[in-house]
Scaffold this active site. Structure first.
Site, PDB file in Angstrom:
ATOM      1  N   ASP A  80       5.225  13.708  12.748  1.00 29.67           N
ATOM      2  CA  ASP A  80       5.278  13.531  11.297  1.00 29.67           C
ATOM      3  C   ASP A  80       3.894  13.707  10.682  1.00 29.67           C
ATOM      4  O   ASP A  80       3.440  12.860   9.896  1.00 29.67           O
ATOM      5  CB  ASP A  80       5.854  12.154  10.948  1.00 29.67           C
ATOM      6  CG  ASP A  80       6.364  12.096   9.511  1.00 29.67           C
ATOM      7  OD1 ASP A  80       6.629  13.170   8.932  1.00 29.67           O
ATOM      8  OD2 ASP A  80       6.491  10.980   8.973  1.00 29.67           O
ATOM      9  N   LYS A 121       1.916  -3.280   8.842  1.00 29.36           N
ATOM     10  CA  LYS A 121       3.104  -2.418   8.684  1.00 29.36           C
ATOM     11  C   LYS A 121       4.329  -3.106   9.270  1.00 29.36           C
ATOM     12  O   LYS A 121       4.403  -3.393  10.464  1.00 29.36           O
ATOM     13  CB  LYS A 121       2.879  -1.075   9.363  1.00 29.36           C
ATOM     14  CG  LYS A 121       4.031  -0.099   9.150  1.00 29.36           C
ATOM     15  CD  LYS A 121       3.579   1.332   9.273  1.00 29.36           C
ATOM     16  CE  LYS A 121       4.585   2.287   8.671  1.00 29.36           C
ATOM     17  NZ  LYS A 121       4.086   3.640   8.515  1.00 29.36           N
ATOM     18  N   LEU A 176       0.819  -1.217   0.000  1.00 26.05           N
ATOM     19  CA  LEU A 176       0.000   0.000   0.000  1.00 26.05           C
ATOM     20  C   LEU A 176       0.849   1.262   0.000  1.00 26.05           C
ATOM     21  O   LEU A 176       0.428   2.305  -0.489  1.00 26.05           O
ATOM     22  CB  LEU A 176      -0.916   0.013   1.233  1.00 26.05           C
ATOM     23  CG  LEU A 176      -1.979  -1.091   1.304  1.00 26.05           C
ATOM     24  CD1 LEU A 176      -2.704  -1.027   2.641  1.00 26.05           C
ATOM     25  CD2 LEU A 176      -2.965  -0.957   0.157  1.00 26.05           C
ATOM     26  N   GLY A 177       2.020   1.195   0.575  1.00 26.67           N
ATOM     27  CA  GLY A 177       2.862   2.381   0.654  1.00 26.67           C
ATOM     28  C   GLY A 177       4.132   2.083   1.413  1.00 26.67           C
ATOM     29  O   GLY A 177       4.287   1.039   2.046  1.00 26.67           O
ATOM     30  N   GLY A 200       9.679   6.135   5.770  1.00 25.90           N
ATOM     31  CA  GLY A 200      10.896   5.982   6.543  1.00 25.90           C
ATOM     32  C   GLY A 200      10.753   5.017   7.695  1.00 25.90           C
ATOM     33  O   GLY A 200      11.727   4.451   8.163  1.00 25.90           O
ATOM     34  N   PHE A 201       9.514   4.814   8.171  1.00 22.31           N
ATOM     35  CA  PHE A 201       9.302   3.948   9.323  1.00 22.31           C
ATOM     36  C   PHE A 201       9.050   2.496   8.932  1.00 22.31           C
ATOM     37  O   PHE A 201       9.074   1.613   9.767  1.00 22.31           O
ATOM     38  CB  PHE A 201       8.113   4.438  10.156  1.00 22.31           C
ATOM     39  CG  PHE A 201       8.372   5.750  10.839  1.00 22.31           C
ATOM     40  CD1 PHE A 201       9.618   6.033  11.375  1.00 22.31           C
ATOM     41  CD2 PHE A 201       7.370   6.705  10.955  1.00 22.31           C
ATOM     42  CE1 PHE A 201       9.854   7.231  12.007  1.00 22.31           C
ATOM     43  CE2 PHE A 201       7.607   7.905  11.587  1.00 22.31           C
ATOM     44  CZ  PHE A 201       8.850   8.180  12.114  1.00 22.31           C
ATOM     45  N   GLY A 202       8.749   2.250   7.671  1.00 29.48           N
ATOM     46  CA  GLY A 202       8.481   0.882   7.272  1.00 29.48           C
ATOM     47  C   GLY A 202       7.579   0.816   6.047  1.00 29.48           C
ATOM     48  O   GLY A 202       7.276   1.832   5.420  1.00 29.48           O
ATOM     49  N   THR A 203       7.162  -0.410   5.711  1.00 28.23           N
ATOM     50  CA  THR A 203       6.332  -0.656   4.540  1.00 28.23           C
ATOM     51  C   THR A 203       4.969  -1.193   4.973  1.00 28.23           C
ATOM     52  O   THR A 203       4.899  -2.032   5.879  1.00 28.23           O
ATOM     53  CB  THR A 203       7.015  -1.676   3.601  1.00 28.23           C
ATOM     54  OG1 THR A 203       8.333  -1.206   3.298  1.00 28.23           O
ATOM     55  CG2 THR A 203       6.238  -1.830   2.313  1.00 28.23           C
TER      56      THR A 203
END
Length: 657
Positions: free
Chosen positions: A457, A360, A338-339, A342-345
């Protein structure tokens, strides 16, 4: 709807005998003042059923606590349940139980799918919602209920006595243990009329919240005069007066010792001006002030904010099996992606029960300390519930893998509707609802949860949209979950340049006002349909970033030049749009002290008035991505931000400003 078992009762008695009110042995005072049913979130049948199950459990929990005041929290499905019950302190245990039963029966009249409801009786108050309202003091259901008979005797005298009695309750109830007080006052030379009055605040609100609520109730109840009885009620308090007794004489309290003017009314202080008497009064007054200070200090410690949802009461998050999540995401395939940030996928996943979730995978180092901190933080964040926050359903830890499971948002993120393939599809009403909803979500994180959570963020990528295009802030827990050296960029802060407040990006000074700055940027993005970090260039001007463009248009009084050209001018009120643009600029002021709190932003957005003339806007500061990543090229002289104590290098600000 599932029905509550008939055995729900509150059993612990407060009195050894029934009390008598004008010869009546028992009275649960179930005169209905205000019912209300609301559906804030549309639920499918499965979610509605699980919510109802949680509601049953919450009501059972309230009953089992056997108290005049109790809260409960349950979460077995997509939405949690927060429930609160409060009896008037003068009711017997038996009457309280009867009032609770009546309230549960009444609140069950709400239709299936209702995820917020309340019932207010003379004798008790029952409320539930799918978000935490325990600290709410005032709300939309501020109202009065007045009797239909005029008090006997002198109207002027009666009104004066009532106002004084209620004013005493308003000012002194917050100083009394339990936030409740009942008084009985004789009206002189008025046909032996006696005034009975009572005030009560919800025990989970703060002392200042109680003061605000009772002040509002005092103003509201004035509309009942000169009727012989009246009530005022709000989210966090209840106030009533009557010429007919509605509580026993032994329930009254003399509020005068709590009154500020109490010592000045003592006769001994004014007799003859005797020095010894004056000295004695001063000594007693000093001792009394000290005693009152000690009592107030103890009371403030009696129900600390953290205990409302303390660590021992936090519901443990659901632990997912790694193989189940791997299967749900088809081995974390690119097709399910989905996206990425910087913090993960993030991947779309379908669990065995058919529920769609967002999975995530975090990029985190492994250590024993990290494991402990991760579990503690996930436990905390999984208890953060608000209609404008994406709900964390659970987590998974396997080796060095850390995975979070969130509720799935079908409409994905806001940036796709502003800058992506769906650009121009959002109408003004939808944009306004998003602006307001994000403000409410941040207010909860900053001010309403039992600890302050700073997101760090806030950007359009992290604003997700549900089926009704209502906003939900995502990744609000990652600011707490990540170690101090885990960031988006190779800088000392965690965030995204273009949205980050200058004092945080440059000096590392982090406060909730950093989120306020980021919020101001996305407000301008929502209105304009432009990215904050992209240059706007035309034939007559150098390139300008969005914040600079907004400021120049504001200075010229040409606010509407910022509005997205895809919006139909007939859909919005130009003055409202101007005000919201100014709110965006107010949130991005150079000095954090000048920026409003998010609760103040909510008030400003909902007000029909424009910004106060006292809110003088100054030129906002913008951090240019190119300038920070190019090794701080350009002028290295310093620029002192207007109304700010911070000195900021112009190399950190767009050279085109």
């Amino acid at each position: 709807m599932l029905l509550l078992p008939p055995s729900i009762t509150l059993l612990i008695p407060l009195f050894t005998t029934f009390i008598s009110l004008n010869g009546v042995v028992s009275d649960p005072q179930t005169y209905l003042l205000n019912p209300g049913c609301f559906q804030y979130t549309r639920l499918d049948p499965a979610d509605a059923n699980s919510f109802n199950q949680s509601l049953n459990e919450a009501f059972q929990d309230l009953s089992n606590q056997n108290k005049h005041f109790a809260t409960a929290q349950q979460a077995t499905g997509a939405l949690p349940v927060f429930a609160l019950f409060q009896c008037r302190s003068y009711l017997s245990a038996a009457d309280c139980a009867n009032c609770f039963s009546a309230a549960v029966a009444q609140i069950r009249n709400c239709s299936a799918g209702t995820n917020a409801a309340r019932v207010i009786y003379d004798g008790c108050f029952l409320r539930y919602e799918s978000s935490n309202f325990f600290e709410q003091a005032t709300g939309s259901f501020n109202s009065a209920s007045c009797g239909n008979q005029t008090a006997e005797g002198s109207t002027a005298l009666f009104n004066s006595i009532i106002q004084q009695v209620l004013m005493n309750l308003q000012t002194e109830t917050t100083r009394i243990t339990g936030f409740s007080a009942a008084t009985k006052t004789q009206v002189p030379n008025n046909n032996n009329t006696t005034v009975y009055a009572y005030a009560q605040c919800t025990e989970t609100i703060s002392e200042s919240g109680c003061e605000d609520c009772l002040k509002q109730s005092y103003n509201t109840i004035q509309t009942c005069l000169p009727n012989s009885d009246g009530r005022a009620f709000d989210a966090g308090c209840f106030m009533r007066y009557s010429t007919t007794s509605f509580f026993a004489d032994n329930q009254t309290i003399n509020v005068r010792p709590f009154s500020k003017q109490g010592s000045s009314n003592k006769k001994g202080g004014i007799i003859g001006g005797v020095v010894g008497a004056v000295a004695l009064v001063l000594v007693l007054f000093s001792l009394f002030s000290w005693w009152r200070h000690v009592r107030r200090s103890k009371r403030s410690k009696r129900v600390p904010r953290g205990e409302i949802m303390g660590e021992s009461n936090l519901r443990a998050p659901l632990n997912y099996n790694y193989k189940e999540l791997k299967s749900a995401t088809k081995n974390f395939s690119e097709k399910n992606k989905l996206g990425e940030g910087g913090f993960g996928t993030v991947y779309k996943g379908t669990l065995k029960n058919g529920k769609t979730v967002a999975v995530k995978k975090l990029a985190m180092r492994q250590s024993n300390r990290m494991d402990e901190e991760f579990e503690s933080e996930v436990r905390l964040i999984s208890n953060v519930h608000h209609r404008n926050l994406v709900r964390l359903l659970g987590c998974c830890s396997k080796g060095n893998k850390r995975i979070l499971v969130y509720e799935y948002m079908k409409n994905t993120s806001l940036d796709r509707f502003l800058f992506g393939s769906n650009k121009g599809s959002l109408r003004w009403k939808q944009r306004y609802d998003i602006i307001l909803g994000v403000a409410r979500g941040l207010t909860y994180l900053h001010e309403e949860f039992h600890i302050c959570i700073i997101h760090r963020d806030i950007k359009t990528n992290n604003i997700l949209l549900d089926d009704d295009f209502q906003p939900k802030i995502a990744d609000f827990g990652l600011a707490r979950l990540l170690p101090g050296d885990q960031t988006h960029l190779s800088t000392r802060f965690a965030g995204t340049l273009g949205y980050t407040a200058p004092e945080y990006a440059i000096h590392g000074q982090l406060s909730e006002k950093a989120d306020t700055y980021s919020y101001g940027v996305i407000v301008l993005e929502i209105i304009s349909g432009q990215k904050s970090s992209e240059l706007k260039v035309d034939a007559h001007a150098d390139g300008e970033f969005l914040l600079q463009q907004a400021w120049k248009l504001y200075e010229k009084g040409m606010h509407l030049g910022l509005v997205d050209s895809t919006l139909d001018p007939n859909e919005y009120d130009s003055e409202e749009v101007k005000k919201i643009i100014e709110i965006g600029l107010l949130c991005t002021q150079a000095s954090p002290a000048i920026r409003p709190t998010m609760s103040e932003v909510v008030v400003l957005l909902q007000s029909k008035e424009g910004l106060s003339k006292n809110m003088r806007l100054t030129r906002p500061l913008y951090i240019d991505t190119d300038s920070i990543s190019s090794g701080f090229k350009g002028d290295t002289s310093t620029y002192s931000a207007s109304n700010s104590n911070a000195t900021i290098s112009t190399s950190m600000i767009s050279a085109r400003s």
